[in-house]
Design a protein around this motif. Structure first.
Motif, PDB file in Angstrom:
ATOM      1  N   THR A  60     -10.068   1.325   4.095  1.00  0.00           N
ATOM      2  CA  THR A  60     -10.246   0.403   3.034  1.00  0.00           C
ATOM      3  C   THR A  60      -9.600  -0.462   3.661  1.00  0.00           C
ATOM      4  OG1 THR A  60     -10.278   1.570   1.187  1.00  0.00           O
ATOM      5  CG2 THR A  60      -9.768  -0.406   0.749  1.00  0.00           C
TER       6      THR A  60
ATOM      7  N   ASN B 299      -9.205   5.316   5.028  1.00  0.00           N
ATOM      8  CA  ASN B 299     -10.327   5.694   4.305  1.00  0.00           C
ATOM      9  C   ASN B 299     -10.694   4.493   4.323  1.00  0.00           C
ATOM     10  OD1 ASN B 299      -9.671   3.764   2.970  1.00  0.00           O
ATOM     11  ND2 ASN B 299     -10.163   5.103   1.433  1.00  0.00           N
TER      12      ASN B 299
ATOM     13  N   TYR C 284       0.717  -0.661   0.174  1.00  0.00           N
ATOM     14  CA  TYR C 284      -0.104   0.087   0.065  1.00  0.00           C
ATOM     15  C   TYR C 284       1.145   0.967  -0.238  1.00  0.00           C
ATOM     16  CZ  TYR C 284       0.815  -0.112   5.407  1.00  0.00           C
ATOM     17  OH  TYR C 284       0.647  -0.123   6.611  1.00  0.00           O
TER      18      TYR C 284
ATOM     19  N   THR D 261      -8.447   1.974  -5.414  1.00  0.00           N
ATOM     20  CA  THR D 261      -8.637   3.163  -4.891  1.00  0.00           C
ATOM     21  C   THR D 261      -8.674   4.693  -5.638  1.00  0.00           C
ATOM     22  OG1 THR D 261      -6.364   3.734  -3.676  1.00  0.00           O
ATOM     23  CG2 THR D 261      -7.737   2.419  -2.792  1.00  0.00           C
TER      24      THR D 261
ATOM     25  N   VAL E 146      -3.060  -2.736  -2.934  1.00  0.00           N
ATOM     26  CA  VAL E 146      -4.452  -1.865  -2.624  1.00  0.00           C
ATOM     27  C   VAL E 146      -3.967  -0.101  -2.598  1.00  0.00           C
ATOM     28  CG1 VAL E 146      -5.920  -1.174  -0.712  1.00  0.00           C
ATOM     29  CG2 VAL E 146      -4.733  -3.454  -0.590  1.00  0.00           C
TER      30      VAL E 146
ATOM     31  N   SER F 252      -3.467   6.502   2.939  1.00  0.00           N
ATOM     32  CA  SER F 252      -4.819   6.941   2.355  1.00  0.00           C
ATOM     33  C   SER F 252      -5.850   5.939   2.979  1.00  0.00           C
ATOM     34  CB  SER F 252      -4.944   8.101   0.960  1.00  0.00           C
ATOM     35  OG  SER F 252      -4.499   5.908   0.374  1.00  0.00           O
ATOM     36  N   VAL F 253      -5.471   4.715   2.764  1.00  0.00           N
ATOM     37  CA  VAL F 253      -5.973   3.156   2.182  1.00  0.00           C
ATOM     38  C   VAL F 253      -6.697   2.907   4.328  1.00  0.00           C
ATOM     39  CG1 VAL F 253      -5.138   2.428   0.029  1.00  0.00           C
ATOM     40  CG2 VAL F 253      -4.161   1.250   2.538  1.00  0.00           C
TER      41      VAL F 253
ATOM     42  N   VAL G 200     -14.271   3.036  -2.461  1.00  0.00           N
ATOM     43  CA  VAL G 200     -13.713   3.382  -1.840  1.00  0.00           C
ATOM     44  C   VAL G 200     -13.048   4.798  -2.342  1.00  0.00           C
ATOM     45  CG1 VAL G 200     -13.154   1.112  -1.290  1.00  0.00           C
ATOM     46  CG2 VAL G 200     -11.894   1.937  -3.069  1.00  0.00           C
ATOM     47  N   THR G 201     -13.052   4.975  -3.785  1.00  0.00           N
ATOM     48  CA  THR G 201     -12.574   6.394  -4.107  1.00  0.00           C
ATOM     49  C   THR G 201     -13.783   7.943  -3.615  1.00  0.00           C
ATOM     50  OG1 THR G 201     -14.057   6.574  -5.872  1.00  0.00           O
ATOM     51  CG2 THR G 201     -12.925   5.141  -6.252  1.00  0.00           C
TER      52      THR G 201
END
Ligand code: NZQ
Ligand code: ZN
Length: 418
Positions: free
Chosen positions: A54, A52, A44, A145, A100, A48-49, A210-211
């Motif tokens: 994810t 948020n 990753y 994403t 991811v 950000s993931v 997820v975006t």
């Protein structure tokens, strides 16, 4: 009189092995796609993931599995970072990876996948050879994403190598001063692409939800990148590939309609879903099968990112309109088709119609907050020879759909973009 060359659809082979899982909630299914005995590494970016949520969904979907994690992959993924992941992949005997993130993380997965088994010396050669010589890879899937690059369903990757100073022992080390460090040699900043059929993702999850956390600027980047990808494959010269033309035009139209809606209404599911599928379809091989392809805008744009650190889409927004202006005679037939079918421009004077269509393209980027001039980033004419030197170094001296984009043409494009 316009000379219309007799041209036919090019012969092609087309295969795309990536399975798409599209829509809300699809991440829950990933365990079915990953072998149960896999030694799994999740890749990753810079957080950000996690922020948020994810990653939580991913981990829930993979509950009970032993997972190695590798985070910190930066936008425009850097070779040195990825080589750290390669070392871990070797040590942990990783057999499957899950990327991811956006294009940078997915491209990183492609490089790590190939570099782990690379036996022909320095893995940077993968980039220098543009992917030739890749034999064994670690299979991987991805969770997208950021709709932009199309990396989730293609076999391309773009990797950067940052500028840094390296210290070398002095050449006259034999006089008892071995180990003295006095010469500093800098490794230049590079951004190179490779392609290999071995690095298609096995599956890609496209969940528009997820975006939703993306900042508007990244949505703008995504629209511009996808738009740029279609233009590289569509705005060349006609070869009677009517279906490919209509595919390309439908993606451009949908980007203009749903892309812009999605930019203004970040949590509107339907427009985001359309934008996401557009970005994937823009560069998964389908619209480019059987047609001439340009890619000179991308070649110039990558050098601008390497030299000046601009985001990929920022460089496309600068180079594309300038390239169309400079090469308008060569691209006349397709530019008129673009004016007509995308922008509904029917000026009796073809030159005027072309000018208006190019203006519309510039306005589109500007309306998304993307500057279309180098000077807006403080880049001046005095810096352009650096770009030429890079293009020369990378052999980009006869690019474009006809090989007609010489270094001189690149320079004219860059000056036009000032
Ligand atoms: O690093 P994190 O913290 O994850 O943040 C990223 C990054 O800062 C953030 N982001 C991603 N998903 C998010 C999010 N932020 C909030 N919510 C989300 N859901 O967005 C930033 C940019 O991410 P990045 O992956 O760098 O963007 P993109 O997808 O535009 O990828 C750009 C890279 O792909 C290459 C580009 O050159 C560039 O290196 N390209 C790859 C291509 C291919 N493989 O076919 C083709 C393209 O032409 C392009 O060259
Ligand atoms: Zn691109």
């Amino acid at each position: 009189t316009i000379q219309i060359a007799e041209a036919h659809m090019l012969n092609f082979e087309y295969q795309n092995p990536t399975k798409i899982l599209f829509g809300k909630g699809q991440i829950a299914k990933i365990s079915n796609e990953i072998p149960s005995d896999a030694r799994l590494m999740i890749l990753y970016g810079c957080g950000s993931v996690i922020a948020n949520g994810t990653m939580d969904i991913v981990k829930k979907a993979l509950a009970g599995r032993k997972i190695t994690e590798f985070g910190g992959i930066e936008p425009n993924p850097d070779y040195d970072t990825l080589m750290q992941a390669v070392a871990i992949a070797k040590k942990e005997k990783i057999t499957y990876m899950l990327a991811v993130g956006g294009g940078s993380v997915i491209d990183a997965a492609k490089f790590i996948s190939a570099a782990t088994f690379w036996e022909l010396g320095d893995p940077w050669e993968i980039l220098k050879n543009q992917g030739k010589g890749i034999r064994m890879v670690i299979p991987f899937g991805c969770i997208l994403t950021l709709p932009a690059t199309g990396s989730e369903m293609n076999h391309h990757a773009v990797i950067s190598r940052k500028t840094r100073q390296i210290a070398l022992p002095t050449a006259s080390g034999s006089q008892g001063n071995a180990g003295a460090v006095s010469i500093h040699s800098s490794i230049e900043s590079e951004k190179l692409a490779f392609s290999s059929e071995k690095v298609f993702p096995q599956f890609a999850v496209l969940d528009p939800v997820v975006t939703f956390s993306l900042p508007k600027s990244q949505i703008a980047n995504g629209i511009a990148d996808a738009f740029g990808h279609v233009m590289e494959q569509y705005l060349t010269y006609p070869v009677n590939a009517n279906l490919q033309d209509r595919f390309a035009e439908s993606i451009l139209k949908t980007l203009i309609e749903d892309g812009i809606k999605s930019y203004h209404e970040p949590e509107d599911y339907d427009s985001r879903a359309n934008l996401m599928w557009c970005a994937t379809m823009a560069l998964n091989g389908l619209i480019g099968a059987g047609v001439p392809q340009d890619w000179s805008t991308h070649a110039i744009a990558h050098e601008l990112t390497a030299l000046f650190g601009l985001a990929h889409a920022q460089t496309l927004a600068i180079v594309l309109p300038a390239a169309l202006l400079v090469r308008r005679a060569e691209k006349k037939e397709k530019l008129l088709q673009y004016a007509d079918r995308i922008w509904n421009i029917h000026d009796a004077d073809p030159e005027k119609a072309i000018e208006q269509a190019i203006s519309k393209t510039t306005e589109l980027f500007e309306s998304l907050g993307l500057a279309t001039r180098l000077s807006r980033y403080g880049i001046t004419a005095a810096q352009l020879p650096e770009v030429s030197a890079k293009l020369l170094k990378h052999g980009m001296t006869g690019i474009g759909e006809r090989g007609s984009v010489t270094l001189e043409v690149c320079e004219e494009i860059l000056h036009t973009a000032l």
